[in-house]
Design a protein around this motif. Structure first.
Motif, PDB file in Angstrom:
ATOM      1  N   LYS A  60      27.493  56.765  50.821  1.00 32.18           N
ATOM      2  CA  LYS A  60      28.797  56.766  51.245  1.00 32.18           C
ATOM      3  C   LYS A  60      29.686  57.691  50.258  1.00 32.18           C
ATOM      4  N   LEU A  61      30.263  58.808  50.841  1.00 28.93           N
ATOM      5  CA  LEU A  61      31.201  59.612  50.200  1.00 28.93           C
ATOM      6  C   LEU A  61      32.508  59.155  49.818  1.00 28.93           C
ATOM      7  N   THR A  62      33.058  59.210  48.840  1.00 32.67           N
ATOM      8  CA  THR A  62      34.465  58.815  48.665  1.00 32.67           C
ATOM      9  C   THR A  62      35.168  59.835  47.570  1.00 32.67           C
ATOM     10  N   HIS A  63      36.392  59.941  47.456  1.00 28.07           N
ATOM     11  CA  HIS A  63      37.057  60.921  46.820  1.00 28.07           C
ATOM     12  C   HIS A  63      38.136  60.537  45.997  1.00 28.07           C
ATOM     13  N   ALA A  64      38.309  61.380  44.944  1.00 25.24           N
ATOM     14  CA  ALA A  64      39.638  61.307  44.100  1.00 25.24           C
ATOM     15  C   ALA A  64      40.128  62.515  43.775  1.00 25.24           C
ATOM     16  N   ASN A  65      41.427  62.833  43.675  1.00 28.21           N
ATOM     17  CA  ASN A  65      41.937  64.181  43.357  1.00 28.21           C
ATOM     18  C   ASN A  65      41.475  64.454  41.937  1.00 28.21           C
ATOM     19  N   LEU A  66      41.228  65.698  41.534  1.00 31.07           N
ATOM     20  CA  LEU A  66      40.536  66.138  40.299  1.00 31.07           C
ATOM     21  C   LEU A  66      41.316  65.721  38.979  1.00 31.07           C
ATOM     22  N   ASN A  67      42.636  65.444  39.273  1.00 34.71           N
ATOM     23  CA  ASN A  67      43.439  64.965  38.067  1.00 34.71           C
ATOM     24  C   ASN A  67      43.382  63.408  38.103  1.00 34.71           C
ATOM     25  N   ASP A  68      43.012  62.728  38.997  1.00 38.10           N
ATOM     26  CA  ASP A  68      43.009  61.313  39.118  1.00 38.10           C
ATOM     27  C   ASP A  68      41.495  60.715  38.649  1.00 38.10           C
ATOM     28  N   VAL A  69      40.581  61.527  38.594  1.00 38.02           N
ATOM     29  CA  VAL A  69      39.166  61.075  38.463  1.00 38.02           C
ATOM     30  C   VAL A  69      39.011  60.062  37.389  1.00 38.02           C
ATOM     31  N   LEU A  70      39.419  60.669  36.243  1.00 36.16           N
ATOM     32  CA  LEU A  70      39.383  59.801  34.915  1.00 36.16           C
ATOM     33  C   LEU A  70      40.200  58.463  35.097  1.00 36.16           C
ATOM     34  N   PRO A  71      41.299  58.362  35.564  1.00 39.12           N
ATOM     35  CA  PRO A  71      42.061  57.172  35.710  1.00 39.12           C
ATOM     36  C   PRO A  71      41.219  56.052  36.722  1.00 39.12           C
ATOM     37  N   LYS A  72      40.875  56.811  37.761  1.00 35.10           N
ATOM     38  CA  LYS A  72      40.390  55.959  38.922  1.00 35.10           C
ATOM     39  C   LYS A  72      38.874  55.645  38.483  1.00 35.10           C
ATOM     40  N   LEU A  73      38.127  56.205  37.694  1.00 37.04           N
ATOM     41  CA  LEU A  73      36.963  55.932  37.003  1.00 37.04           C
ATOM     42  C   LEU A  73      37.269  54.594  36.118  1.00 37.04           C
ATOM     43  N   SER A  74      37.930  54.926  35.245  1.00 35.53           N
ATOM     44  CA  SER A  74      38.547  53.812  34.093  1.00 35.53           C
ATOM     45  C   SER A  74      38.709  52.412  34.985  1.00 35.53           C
ATOM     46  N   ALA A  75      39.829  52.537  36.107  1.00 35.07           N
ATOM     47  CA  ALA A  75      40.180  51.372  36.868  1.00 35.07           C
ATOM     48  C   ALA A  75      38.909  50.736  37.522  1.00 35.07           C
ATOM     49  N   MET A  76      38.061  51.495  38.181  1.00 29.99           N
ATOM     50  CA  MET A  76      36.841  51.046  38.845  1.00 29.99           C
ATOM     51  C   MET A  76      35.940  50.492  37.827  1.00 29.99           C
ATOM     52  N   LEU A  77      35.654  51.022  36.542  1.00 32.69           N
ATOM     53  CA  LEU A  77      35.057  50.440  35.687  1.00 32.69           C
ATOM     54  C   LEU A  77      35.463  49.147  35.163  1.00 32.69           C
ATOM     55  N   ARG A  78      36.621  48.879  34.967  1.00 34.52           N
ATOM     56  CA  ARG A  78      37.359  47.511  34.492  1.00 34.52           C
ATOM     57  C   ARG A  78      37.129  46.418  35.479  1.00 34.52           C
ATOM     58  N   ALA A  79      37.167  46.777  36.836  1.00 34.57           N
ATOM     59  CA  ALA A  79      37.004  46.024  37.895  1.00 34.57           C
ATOM     60  C   ALA A  79      35.552  45.821  38.135  1.00 34.57           C
ATOM     61  N   GLY A  80      34.814  46.455  37.634  1.00 36.11           N
ATOM     62  CA  GLY A  80      33.054  46.277  38.010  1.00 36.11           C
ATOM     63  C   GLY A  80      32.950  46.912  39.359  1.00 36.11           C
ATOM     64  N   THR A  81      33.722  47.874  39.788  1.00 37.11           N
ATOM     65  CA  THR A  81      33.537  48.630  41.171  1.00 37.11           C
ATOM     66  C   THR A  81      33.095  49.970  40.947  1.00 37.11           C
ATOM     67  N   ALA A  82      32.578  50.352  39.781  1.00 33.07           N
ATOM     68  CA  ALA A  82      32.320  51.859  39.683  1.00 33.07           C
ATOM     69  C   ALA A  82      31.355  52.425  40.819  1.00 33.07           C
ATOM     70  N   PRO A  83      31.419  53.710  41.090  1.00 32.78           N
ATOM     71  CA  PRO A  83      30.484  54.351  42.032  1.00 32.78           C
ATOM     72  C   PRO A  83      29.092  54.339  41.406  1.00 32.78           C
ATOM     73  N   ASP A  84      28.225  54.550  42.233  1.00 37.20           N
ATOM     74  CA  ASP A  84      26.828  54.721  41.817  1.00 37.20           C
ATOM     75  C   ASP A  84      26.572  56.075  41.063  1.00 37.20           C
TER      76      ASP A  84
END
Length: 435
Positions: A60-84
């Motif tokens: 499953k391919l998902t996207h985040a703008n280059l400048n938003d990758v770190l904030p998005k990953l941080s939020a996903m890790l906190r929520a327990g929804t990080a990508p594989d």
């Protein structure tokens, strides 16, 4: 009795086969910052080929703008929804390793076999946690024809660079208005920090020194930002709002004679002004007066694959990375997403005939080879500045909006170079608790 047991066994076998037939496939979530339509098309084609050869796995391919990758990953890790799996930057690797978020990739690295170890991100554990996939090389693009007509050579120093920018800022049709500028530079946040990082290093300055102290407000760094302000005077109006894409369009359309840019410039020339191709040259970033080595540089940004420990499908994710980096798929990635921008990191591809013969690369073959040569000779990046030293700060520091906001305030004339960098340095010291 035996007949009943045989029927029971047959029924059990049928049920097992049915369960396997209808079992849900393993799903790998793949996060990528590559949102260009051509990149998405290539990723989807590689995913389709992988799923065909691995019928029990879906990607499953998902996207985040280059400048938003770190904030998005941080939020996903906190929520327990990080990508594989994520296509990422080395800047993010050290802190993720320290937090225990990443899977080791030594086995994949060994299996691929021809990626230079120097491209792997240094981390506190001494293991391999990322697989380098491509390099992007930021160089100084220039118009060979305009330089020849003006009787000047491509610059190797800040002083020569500024003189060239001034000489090539002209009113070509004598209507009293400047219609050709010496250079186009970025000024809009967050992209203004891209050009500044190159000038910073070219002048012998650092974001953090070898002892991991904040160094962005050093005298050499201030001198580098002041130089960017001087280049701005020979750039098209509205620099404070000039984006990364605007710079390439200005160069491709003949509005600017120089631009500091990665290989995506070639794609934009093909798109906007293909006839310009024979007139384009490249040189490394010239060095400034603070650079005691007097060596130029290129900003060589590595893009990499990382896999998160929270993944329930680590084996399948590793198989996908290995598949992606194999010859047929790797060629499709290099020439299909952004030819000349995503350059090979595998040693076996430095002279790969299929790569250089591909129509997307062939017309730019000399420039692509030159880019790769400059990269291997002069390449540096945020995590290459101090060999063997793990920098846990640079990812968060460069993603911090303070950095680009203060650069933009300087470009807009709202602050001096010293004020902008002092504000950035103090913000980083407070952020990381560095005295």
């Amino acid at each position: 009795m035996l007949k009943k047991m045989s029927l029971l066994g047959l029924l059990t076998l049928v049920l097992l086969l049915t369960a396997q037939t209808f079992a849900a496939p393993a799903v790998i979530t793949f996060l990528s910052p590559e949102t260009d339509p051509s990149s998405i098309k290539v990723d989807n084609s590689i995913i389709a080929a992988f799923e065909k050869s691995h019928p029990g796995v879906k990607v499953k391919l998902t996207h985040a703008n280059l400048n938003d990758v770190l904030p998005k990953l941080s939020a996903m890790l906190r929520a327990g929804t990080a990508p594989d799996l994520a296509y990422s930057s080395p800047k993010f690797v050290p802190p993720l390793v320290d937090q225990g978020q990443l899977v080791t990739m030594d086995d994949v690295f060994k299996k691929l076999g021809d990626i230079p170890r120097k491209f792997v991100t240094v981390n506190s554990k001494g293991r391999i946690y990322d697989i380098p996939a491509a390099q992007e090389v930021r160089l100084l693009y220039y118009r060979k024809d305009l330089f020849t007509a003006a009787g000047i050579k491509p610059p190797t120093t800040f002083d020569q660079w500024l003189k060239a920018a001034k000489a090539l800022t002209v009113d070509t049709n004598n209507d009293g208005k400047i219609d050709q500028y010496g250079i186009s530079v970025t000024g809009a946040p967050p992209e203004v920090s891209y050009d500044f990082a190159c000038l910073l290093w070219a002048n012998g300055a650092e974001l953090f020194d070898s002892k991991l102290r904040v160094a962005i407000d050093s005298p050499k760094a201030v001198e580098a930002l002041e130089f960017l302000g001087k280049l701005k005077e020979f750039s098209p109006p509205g620099v404070a709002n000039t984006t990364y894409k605007d710079v390439s369009v200005n160069f491709a359309n003949g509005v600017a004679a120089m631009a500091l840019y990665p290989g995506r410039m070639l794609l934009n020339i093909d798109r906007y002004n293909p006839g310009l191709a024979p007139k384009v040259g490249i040189v490394p970033v010239p060095y400034g007066p603070g650079n005691e080595s007097k060596k130029p540089l290129t900003h060589t940004a590595i893009n990499n694959f990382i896999i998160f420990k929270t993944s329930k499908n680590v084996k399948a994710a590793k198989e996908f990375v290995t598949f992606y980096m194999q010859d047929k798929q790797y060629l499709a990635f290099l020439v299909g997403s952004a030819p000349g921008h995503s350059l090979p990191v595998r040693n076996g591809w430095l002279k790969n005939p299929d790569y250089f013969a591909d129509p997307a690369i062939a017309k730019w073959k000399d420039l692509v080879k030159e880019s790769m040569d400059y990269s291997f000779k002069y390449g540096t990046d945020f995590l290459f500045r101090h060999p063997g030293i793990v920098d846990p700060y640079v990812g968060r520091a460069t993603a911090d909006p303070t950095f680009s906001r203060e650069m933009n305030r300087f470009i807009s004339g709202e602050s001096s170079a010293k004020q902008a960098l002092t504000a950035t340095g103090e913000a980083w010291r407070e952020m990381f608790g560095i005295k």
